[in-house]
Design a protein around this motif. Sequence first.
Motif, PDB file in Angstrom:
ATOM      1  N   SER A  36      44.648  44.202  38.770  1.00 34.17           N
ATOM      2  CA  SER A  36      44.340  42.795  38.504  1.00 34.17           C
ATOM      3  C   SER A  36      45.460  42.087  37.741  1.00 34.17           C
ATOM      4  CB  SER A  36      43.018  42.667  37.753  1.00 34.17           C
ATOM      5  OG  SER A  36      43.022  43.452  36.594  1.00 34.17           O
ATOM      6  N   GLU A  37      46.108  42.805  36.815  1.00 38.46           N
ATOM      7  CA  GLU A  37      47.169  42.159  36.028  1.00 38.46           C
ATOM      8  C   GLU A  37      48.344  41.765  36.931  1.00 38.46           C
ATOM      9  OE1 GLU A  37      46.981  41.034  33.017  1.00 38.46           O
ATOM     10  OE2 GLU A  37      44.975  41.882  32.748  1.00 38.46           O
ATOM     11  N   LYS A  38      48.654  42.661  37.861  1.00 40.62           N
ATOM     12  CA  LYS A  38      49.754  42.379  38.800  1.00 40.62           C
ATOM     13  C   LYS A  38      49.422  41.152  39.660  1.00 40.62           C
ATOM     14  CE  LYS A  38      51.463  44.714  42.835  1.00 40.62           C
ATOM     15  NZ  LYS A  38      51.464  45.991  43.541  1.00 40.62           N
ATOM     16  N   VAL A  39      48.175  41.100  40.138  1.00 40.13           N
ATOM     17  CA  VAL A  39      47.769  39.970  40.986  1.00 40.13           C
ATOM     18  C   VAL A  39      47.811  38.667  40.176  1.00 40.13           C
ATOM     19  CG1 VAL A  39      45.864  38.975  42.343  1.00 40.13           C
ATOM     20  CG2 VAL A  39      46.342  41.419  42.498  1.00 40.13           C
ATOM     21  N   LEU A  40      47.323  38.720  38.931  1.00 38.38           N
ATOM     22  CA  LEU A  40      47.323  37.511  38.091  1.00 38.38           C
ATOM     23  C   LEU A  40      48.753  37.030  37.845  1.00 38.38           C
ATOM     24  CD1 LEU A  40      44.498  38.479  35.561  1.00 38.38           C
ATOM     25  CD2 LEU A  40      44.493  36.473  37.070  1.00 38.38           C
ATOM     26  N   ASP A  41      49.638  37.978  37.672  1.00 39.52           N
ATOM     27  CA  ASP A  41      51.034  37.637  37.427  1.00 39.52           C
ATOM     28  C   ASP A  41      51.642  36.920  38.642  1.00 39.52           C
ATOM     29  OD1 ASP A  41      53.045  37.823  35.501  1.00 39.52           O
ATOM     30  OD2 ASP A  41      54.096  39.284  36.781  1.00 39.52           O
TER      31      ASP A  41
ATOM     32  N   LEU B  70      42.947  35.161  47.388  1.00 37.34           N
ATOM     33  CA  LEU B  70      41.998  35.604  48.412  1.00 37.34           C
ATOM     34  C   LEU B  70      42.067  37.118  48.541  1.00 37.34           C
ATOM     35  CD1 LEU B  70      40.156  35.314  50.902  1.00 37.34           C
ATOM     36  CD2 LEU B  70      42.108  34.473  52.184  1.00 37.34           C
ATOM     37  N   LEU B  71      40.931  37.756  48.382  1.00 36.37           N
ATOM     38  CA  LEU B  71      40.895  39.209  48.586  1.00 36.37           C
ATOM     39  C   LEU B  71      39.598  39.592  49.268  1.00 36.37           C
ATOM     40  CD1 LEU B  71      38.877  40.616  46.203  1.00 36.37           C
ATOM     41  CD2 LEU B  71      40.783  39.915  44.780  1.00 36.37           C
TER      42      LEU B  71
ATOM     43  N   VAL C 257      38.144  43.094  39.600  1.00 39.48           N
ATOM     44  CA  VAL C 257      37.893  41.794  40.253  1.00 39.48           C
ATOM     45  C   VAL C 257      37.440  40.769  39.201  1.00 39.48           C
ATOM     46  CG1 VAL C 257      36.666  40.601  42.115  1.00 39.48           C
ATOM     47  CG2 VAL C 257      37.222  43.012  42.381  1.00 39.48           C
ATOM     48  N   LEU C 258      36.562  41.212  38.291  1.00 37.95           N
ATOM     49  CA  LEU C 258      36.079  40.289  37.254  1.00 37.95           C
ATOM     50  C   LEU C 258      37.230  39.831  36.351  1.00 37.95           C
ATOM     51  CD1 LEU C 258      32.634  41.861  36.252  1.00 37.95           C
ATOM     52  CD2 LEU C 258      33.037  39.756  37.545  1.00 37.95           C
ATOM     53  N   ASN C 259      38.165  40.726  36.077  1.00 38.63           N
ATOM     54  CA  ASN C 259      39.313  40.356  35.247  1.00 38.63           C
ATOM     55  C   ASN C 259      40.104  39.219  35.898  1.00 38.63           C
ATOM     56  OD1 ASN C 259      41.121  40.566  33.057  1.00 38.63           O
ATOM     57  ND2 ASN C 259      42.487  41.880  34.258  1.00 38.63           N
ATOM     58  N   ILE C 260      40.235  39.283  37.217  1.00 36.59           N
ATOM     59  CA  ILE C 260      40.941  38.201  37.930  1.00 36.59           C
ATOM     60  C   ILE C 260      40.127  36.907  37.825  1.00 36.59           C
ATOM     61  CG2 ILE C 260      41.755  37.387  40.180  1.00 36.59           C
ATOM     62  CD1 ILE C 260      42.411  40.241  40.931  1.00 36.59           C
TER      63      ILE C 260
END
Length: 332
Positions: free
Chosen positions: A113-118, A127-128, A144-147
């Motif tokens: 999630s951190e990578k995706v947020l970055d 979109l996932l 997913v919740l973190n995102i």
Amino acid sequence: MYRLHLNENLFVSEKFIKKVVLEAAKEVDVRLYPEFYGKRLALKIAEKYGLEEENILIYGGLEPFLHVFASYFFNKNVVIVEPTFEFYSKVFRSSGVRIKSALLTTPSFSLDSEKVLDIAKKSSAILLASPNNPTGNQFRKNQVLNIIENFDGLIIVDEAYAEYGRYSLIKNILEYENLIILRTFSKAWGLAGIRIGYIASSQKIINIFKEYSSPVSFSSLSLEIAIKILSYEDKIMSWIREMKETKKWFIERLREIDVLYPYPSDANFVLVKVLNMNSKKLVEKLYKRGFIVKDVSYMPLCKNHIRITVPPKDIGEKLIEAMKTSLDKTLV
Ligand SMILES: Cc1ncc(COP(=O)(O)O)c(C=O)c1O
């Protein structure tokens, strides 16, 4: 030909589905336009999940709904978590949406999630798909919740296969205004041919997307069939259980073949890595033996991988035999 390439539901009985279709047909007057936005179906779905009818937007299939997203996100940045359902990038690319790709983490295709947020900083949406296609895994809920909690834009979670998975986030739309859930009747409900799907989100988001979509993108017959099938949920659940049992058996059989590595799956299909062999050739050999499976080698991180819909056991047994003979003759 056995169709094992589109993740259709091969467990639901065709006779039962025909019965539901006939029941629905008796109640429909196709001289008239369908009910706008499929209000009665929206209400039934909302009741099922403890939501309001205003949280649901019915559409003629999820894949066509991607065009609605595309017109909304025109010229905006959208992050797609990949490898995934190829139509996202196909539709978005051809419609002027600016795509950024965030790759899953190998070897188990997990979500970081951190990578995706970055990657998603300053983007309009993420979109996932979870359970994801073609990898078959449902991402860890906390990732997913973190995102969702830390992203300012819209987060779209395609739950086309949620009925097969371990959880659904559909009720979380009440808590997170930026969350959009996609669901469909094409998979677990065995109705790919009627083309009905829906999005669930906050009333605010639903109202925005209503402005972009047709109120009658589906037929009145399809609508009635979807309404009817909801009253047979117990039957559908029993086919889901049967598919899951068969999937366990199928994965074990695949594992016995040295050159195949089947991944765990939370969906009705299995991703299989073909070791030291050419997956495209294997797919061709299987085709000649009457089985259509999908070579997903062209997708990121999926070189030499194939995706197979979980077949009922009798078909599965034939497929395993066909695999063994095809592999014997499939060279690198
Ligand atoms: C992740 C995912 N979303 C959506 C769809 C298509 O849904 P629909 O049949 O409602 O267009 C598919 C079909 O394969 C899929 O794999």
